[in-house]
Design an enzyme around this catalytic site. Sequence first.
Site, PDB file in Angstrom:
ATOM      1  N   ASP A  70      -1.452  -0.655   5.933  1.00  0.00           N
ATOM      2  CA  ASP A  70      -1.776  -0.122   7.263  1.00  0.00           C
ATOM      3  C   ASP A  70      -3.220  -0.338   7.658  1.00  0.00           C
ATOM      4  O   ASP A  70      -3.568  -0.215   8.834  1.00  0.00           O
ATOM      5  CB  ASP A  70      -1.499   1.385   7.306  1.00  0.00           C
ATOM      6  CG  ASP A  70      -2.508   2.162   6.475  1.00  0.00           C
ATOM      7  OD1 ASP A  70      -3.325   2.892   7.067  1.00  0.00           O
ATOM      8  OD2 ASP A  70      -2.499   2.039   5.245  1.00  0.00           O
ATOM      9  N   ASP A  74       0.861  -1.177   0.000  1.00  0.00           N
ATOM     10  CA  ASP A  74       0.000   0.000   0.000  1.00  0.00           C
ATOM     11  C   ASP A  74       0.904   1.236   0.000  1.00  0.00           C
ATOM     12  O   ASP A  74       2.089   1.141   0.336  1.00  0.00           O
ATOM     13  CB  ASP A  74      -0.887  -0.043   1.251  1.00  0.00           C
ATOM     14  CG  ASP A  74      -1.735   1.197   1.414  1.00  0.00           C
ATOM     15  OD1 ASP A  74      -2.401   1.580   0.446  1.00  0.00           O
ATOM     16  OD2 ASP A  74      -1.728   1.770   2.517  1.00  0.00           O
ATOM     17  N   LEU A  75       0.356   2.402  -0.346  1.00  0.00           N
ATOM     18  CA  LEU A  75       1.145   3.638  -0.354  1.00  0.00           C
ATOM     19  C   LEU A  75       0.818   4.526   0.846  1.00  0.00           C
ATOM     20  O   LEU A  75       1.605   4.656   1.768  1.00  0.00           O
ATOM     21  CB  LEU A  75       0.916   4.407  -1.662  1.00  0.00           C
ATOM     22  CG  LEU A  75       1.384   3.726  -2.959  1.00  0.00           C
ATOM     23  CD1 LEU A  75       1.034   4.585  -4.162  1.00  0.00           C
ATOM     24  CD2 LEU A  75       2.879   3.450  -2.919  1.00  0.00           C
ATOM     25  N   ASP A  76      -0.388   5.131   0.832  1.00  0.00           N
ATOM     26  CA  ASP A  76      -0.759   6.093   1.871  1.00  0.00           C
ATOM     27  C   ASP A  76      -0.763   5.459   3.258  1.00  0.00           C
ATOM     28  O   ASP A  76      -1.404   4.424   3.478  1.00  0.00           O
ATOM     29  CB  ASP A  76      -2.157   6.669   1.595  1.00  0.00           C
ATOM     30  CG  ASP A  76      -2.205   7.484   0.316  1.00  0.00           C
ATOM     31  OD1 ASP A  76      -1.136   7.901  -0.158  1.00  0.00           O
ATOM     32  OD2 ASP A  76      -3.321   7.709  -0.202  1.00  0.00           O
TER      33      ASP A  76
END
Length: 240
Positions: free
Chosen positions: A188, A16-18
């Site tokens: 996250d 994931d990024l954010d």
Amino acid sequence: MHFYRILQPFRAITLDLDNTLYNNHPIINQAESESISFLQKYHPALLTLQQKDYNRTRTLLKIVSPNIPHNANYLRWESLRITLLNAGLTKNLAESAADSATDIVIYWRNKINISFKTHNILSALSSKWPLIAITNGNANPNSCGLHKYFYDILRAGVDGRAKPHTDMYQLASKRLGLPCKNILHVGDDLNTDIKGAIFAGMQSCWINRYNHYINDYVTINKKFLPNFKISTLVSLTKFL
């Protein structure tokens, strides 16, 4: 690092990024603040416009049009357009303002500051495993130099439905030429990243950057436990 279930050997990692690779909260807050400030000056009818007005429309839109959230940019644009129409703007003015406000958000939300430590971690991980980014958001890894670490970058709306739907996980598996069981997903969000990875048959790592509690989540269904939990990205380098 805390293990909840046995981790099998993996041959690739999806990320994931954010809020997984960086703290996205101040970034998106700044982007939204700049957008609202622009709109308040755009037309007298919008002088008292607040973020809560947009948020209310966005929430209702996600309920009545459940497919729209799969594209973050269009969800924002359409939520803005409806909010501005409700404020009394004409169709042309509302669409023009929504265009500009969306562009402002995209500009500011890509002002991402990636630490040297994170660059070093991703460089080390990508030297051993192919990495694919899987994101529900609209961040552009090219703007912050992250793209060079990824074999591919998959975005909700463009490459399938948003997590926890399995579209992007399955596409990652196809592009890597690996079964999902041989891929580790790191994210996250327990309800999107971890649940989606488990639905797809991937192994999963929960990065708990903000000390959230897992108890309420796993009480609902223990089959959604990740394989393991970490608090910082650097923990993944222990597998190198």
